[in-house]
Design a protein around this motif. Structure first.
Motif, PDB file in Angstrom:
ATOM      1  N   ALA A   1      -7.753   0.271   3.778  1.00 25.92           N
ATOM      2  CA  ALA A   1      -6.729  -0.676   4.229  1.00 25.92           C
ATOM      3  C   ALA A   1      -7.363  -1.996   4.661  1.00 25.92           C
TER       4      ALA A   1
ATOM      5  N   ALA B   1      -0.867   7.074   8.216  1.00 20.67           N
ATOM      6  CA  ALA B   1      -0.617   5.649   8.038  1.00 20.67           C
ATOM      7  C   ALA B   1      -0.294   4.971   9.362  1.00 20.67           C
TER       8      ALA B   1
ATOM      9  N   TYR C   1       3.575  -1.050   3.760  1.00 25.06           N
ATOM     10  CA  TYR C   1       3.074   0.247   3.314  1.00 25.06           C
ATOM     11  C   TYR C   1       4.235   1.213   3.142  1.00 25.06           C
TER      12      TYR C   1
ATOM     13  N   ALA D   1      -2.101  -6.618   1.975  1.00 21.98           N
ATOM     14  CA  ALA D   1      -1.128  -5.520   2.057  1.00 21.98           C
ATOM     15  C   ALA D   1      -0.484  -5.528   3.439  1.00 21.98           C
TER      16      ALA D   1
ATOM     17  N   LEU E   1       5.709  -0.232   7.885  1.00 17.33           N
ATOM     18  CA  LEU E   1       5.593   1.050   7.196  1.00 17.33           C
ATOM     19  C   LEU E   1       6.986   1.577   6.888  1.00 17.33           C
TER      20      LEU E   1
ATOM     21  N   GLY F   1       0.838  -1.187   0.000  1.00 22.58           N
ATOM     22  CA  GLY F   1       0.000   0.000   0.000  1.00 22.58           C
ATOM     23  C   GLY F   1       0.875   1.239   0.000  1.00 22.58           C
TER      24      GLY F   1
END
Length: 215
Positions: free
Chosen positions: A135, A155, A144, A141, A182, A50
């Motif tokens: 999400a 996020a 990210y 996913a 992330l 993502g």
């Protein structure tokens, strides 16, 4: 117009943020042929990656209806994605150019264009449920990428993390409580490109790291 069938999206005339709704109305009067509505996700519904951006640009996604399409930021982003096997086709800056994403989905932290590209903290919070719903619709996913600090903040919260423990920095990595990861990147805005804050090599490093983490 939709680029991610089945992905949740705000209504065309979302009223939740009065300032943004008013700005949309102004632009519809000035530019009636533009998209001038919340911009949903674009990409592969089976995405393992993502990518979270800030918000639609006035002359970019707000005009075309597709994230990162119509302004200088998309040319850099999609070229890097194509070279890492995450996109195919030619990016011509129009929503009907045939560009396709593979294994990736692009989402925006704020779905409507904000004046001067600056959403307020309240607008960011108000729009976060839409990001969370998107999400949730992407169960595969697990990695990210956040493009810029505002996208990073949204996020982190969307992924269940805590901001004091997740400080933004280019190529910084943050493991969320549920194991999702992330990766931070400077935004691929034309300003950041022109000032050298983000180079193609720096963006390549972000995608290379995401692919390494995927294994």
């Amino acid at each position: 117009m939709t680029f991610a069938p089945g992905l949740p999206a705000p209504p065309h005339d979302c009223p939740r943020c009065p300032r943004l709704a008013g700005y949309r109305a102004e632009l519809r009067s000035e530019q009636p042929d533009w998209w001038n509505a919340p911009v949903g996700g674009f990409g592969d519904s089976d995405a393992w990656l993502g990518i979270v951006g800030l918000a639609p640009g006035k002359h970019g996604a707000n005009r075309t209806g597709r994230p990162f399409t119509g302004d200088g930021s998309g040319a850099l982003l999609f070229a890097a994605m194509r070279d890492h096997g995450l996109a195919s086709g030619d990016f011509l800056g129009t929503p009907d150019d045939g560009l396709a994403l593979h294994g990736a989905m692009i989402l925006n932290a704020v779905k409507c264009v904000p004046p001067l590209n600056k959403p307020t903290p309240e607008e960011i919070r108000t729009c976060r449920p839409f990001l969370e719903a998107e999400a949730a619709a992407l169960p595969d996913a697990r990695i990210y990428i956040a493009l810029g600090q505002i996208a990073h903040q949204s996020a982190v919260k969307m992924l269940g993390g805590r901001l004091p423990k997740c400080r933004f920095a280019h190529l910084a990595e943050h493991r969320m409580p549920d194991g999702r990861i992330l990766i931070d990147s400077y935004h691929c805005s034309r300003y950041n490109q022109n000032t050298g804050r983000l180079t193609r090599e720096m963006l390549d490093a972000v995608f290379a790291r995401a692919l390494d983490l995927r294994g």
